[in-house]
Design a protein around this motif. Structure first.
Motif, PDB file in Angstrom:
ATOM      1  N   ARG A  71       0.842   4.306  -2.761  1.00 35.96           N
ATOM      2  CA  ARG A  71       0.659   5.724  -2.422  1.00 35.96           C
ATOM      3  C   ARG A  71       1.844   6.564  -2.908  1.00 35.96           C
ATOM      4  O   ARG A  71       1.663   7.678  -3.422  1.00 35.96           O
ATOM      5  CB  ARG A  71       0.478   5.879  -0.909  1.00 35.96           C
ATOM      6  CG  ARG A  71      -0.895   5.454  -0.400  1.00 35.96           C
ATOM      7  CD  ARG A  71      -1.097   5.844   1.043  1.00 35.96           C
ATOM      8  NE  ARG A  71      -0.265   5.054   1.935  1.00 35.96           N
ATOM      9  CZ  ARG A  71      -0.664   3.925   2.507  1.00 35.96           C
ATOM     10  NH1 ARG A  71      -1.888   3.465   2.287  1.00 35.96           N
ATOM     11  NH2 ARG A  71       0.133   3.261   3.332  1.00 35.96           N
TER      12      ARG A  71
ATOM     13  N   LYS B 268       1.880   9.595  -5.812  1.00 38.79           N
ATOM     14  CA  LYS B 268       2.448  10.935  -5.604  1.00 38.79           C
ATOM     15  C   LYS B 268       3.473  11.261  -6.683  1.00 38.79           C
ATOM     16  O   LYS B 268       3.568  12.403  -7.135  1.00 38.79           O
ATOM     17  CB  LYS B 268       3.079  11.023  -4.215  1.00 38.79           C
ATOM     18  CG  LYS B 268       2.074  10.974  -3.079  1.00 38.79           C
ATOM     19  CD  LYS B 268       2.748  10.854  -1.726  1.00 38.79           C
ATOM     20  CE  LYS B 268       1.727  10.719  -0.608  1.00 38.79           C
ATOM     21  NZ  LYS B 268       2.374  10.458   0.710  1.00 38.79           N
TER      22      LYS B 268
ATOM     23  N   ASP C 262       0.825  -1.207   0.000  1.00 37.27           N
ATOM     24  CA  ASP C 262       0.000   0.000   0.000  1.00 37.27           C
ATOM     25  C   ASP C 262       0.860   1.258   0.000  1.00 37.27           C
ATOM     26  O   ASP C 262       0.541   2.250  -0.669  1.00 37.27           O
ATOM     27  CB  ASP C 262      -0.925   0.006   1.219  1.00 37.27           C
ATOM     28  CG  ASP C 262      -2.052  -1.013   1.102  1.00 37.27           C
ATOM     29  OD1 ASP C 262      -2.211  -1.593   0.010  1.00 37.27           O
ATOM     30  OD2 ASP C 262      -2.763  -1.224   2.098  1.00 37.27           O
ATOM     31  N   GLU C 263       1.958   1.232   0.757  1.00 40.82           N
ATOM     32  CA  GLU C 263       2.851   2.391   0.800  1.00 40.82           C
ATOM     33  C   GLU C 263       3.490   2.640  -0.557  1.00 40.82           C
ATOM     34  O   GLU C 263       3.639   3.785  -0.997  1.00 40.82           O
ATOM     35  CB  GLU C 263       3.925   2.202   1.864  1.00 40.82           C
ATOM     36  CG  GLU C 263       4.811   3.431   2.050  1.00 40.82           C
ATOM     37  CD  GLU C 263       5.895   3.246   3.099  1.00 40.82           C
ATOM     38  OE1 GLU C 263       6.739   4.153   3.245  1.00 40.82           O
ATOM     39  OE2 GLU C 263       5.905   2.188   3.783  1.00 40.82           O
TER      40      GLU C 263
END
Length: 243
Positions: free
Chosen positions: A124, A128, A120-121
């Motif tokens: 994300r 970005k 998930d990181e």
């Protein structure tokens, strides 16, 4: 430059590109300087680890590589929120470069053990990076296409521990919703790759690979939709059979 439109005790600087006002330019300059130092150190750690991995086979050198990557990940994970809190947009250097490096380090860690948190990181962070690249480059630029393709592929990775429906309130989503977002992201990536690398070339090697990913996701989403439809159609029959 100073802005005379708003009275203030401090000089107000304005970005020449996005026109945003900066009330404390010194703090931004310090953040950029510290961010650049962190980027250089993290890049060095990653590079030194790769050199060890390439030139040595001994297990201890492989362990050093993992340690260096972990230190680099820790450094980028610590620095990114600092730069964001200082008001730097995703397209700003060194924040954009830190996003990319952090994403690469997270993906490299998947070979050790992939967790829902790290996956998930990475998604994300990739999102970005896409936002930063999209703010700098025109639609159809090859770098934009590749960045979108990387995000789409990460969204399509099987989740180790999918979230419960009640927990799906933040990005990235989970389950079929994530697959749908992956599909839409890869479609956009392929359109930009076709422009960037040429229609006659099918978007280059990345474009052809993305097309295969899209076809696979279409099948997966189709199977899920068929399963849901079968369950819904079967429910009235079961209900009607009760006495």
């Amino acid at each position: 430059m100073k802005c005379s439109s708003e009275p203030t005790d401090k000089p107000v600087s304005q970005c020449s590109a996005c026109k945003a006002f900066i009330t404390d330019p010194d703090a931004v300059i310090d953040a950029v300087r510290i961010g650049q130092e962190a980027l250089d150190k993290a890049t060095h750690l990653q590079s030194s680890g790769m050199v060890l991995l390439i030139h040595f086979i001994h297990p201890i050198h492989g362990l050093n590589h993992l340690v260096d990557d972990a230190k680099a990940r820790q450094l980028t994970a610590h620095m990114i929120p600092i730069l964001i809190s200082a008001g730097l947009p995703p397209s700003c250097h060194p924040l954009l470069a830190l996003f990319k490096l952090h994403q690469s380090l997270l993906v490299a860690s998947f070979s050790e053990r992939i967790s829902q948190e790290s996956l998930d990181e990475s998604i994300r962070t990739a999102a970005k990076h896409v936002a930063g690249v999209s703010a700098l480059l025109d639609e159809g630029h090859p770098v934009r296409g590749v960045s979108l393709a990387e995000l789409g592929k990460l969204l399509a990775v099987d989740e180790p521990s999918p979230s419960l429906p009640s927990q799906m309130t933040s990005f990235p989503p989970s389950g079929p919703t994530r697959l749908k977002v992956a599909y839409e992201t890869l479609l956009k990536a392929r359109n930009e790759l076709l422009v960037g690398f040429g229609w006659e070339n099918e978007g280059g090697e990345v474009g052809r690979e993305v097309r295969e990913n899209i076809v696979a996701l279409e099948k997966e989403l189709g199977v899920w939709a068929t399963g849901v439809r079968n369950v819904l159609e079967d429910m009235p029959a079961r209900t009607g059979g009760k006495t």
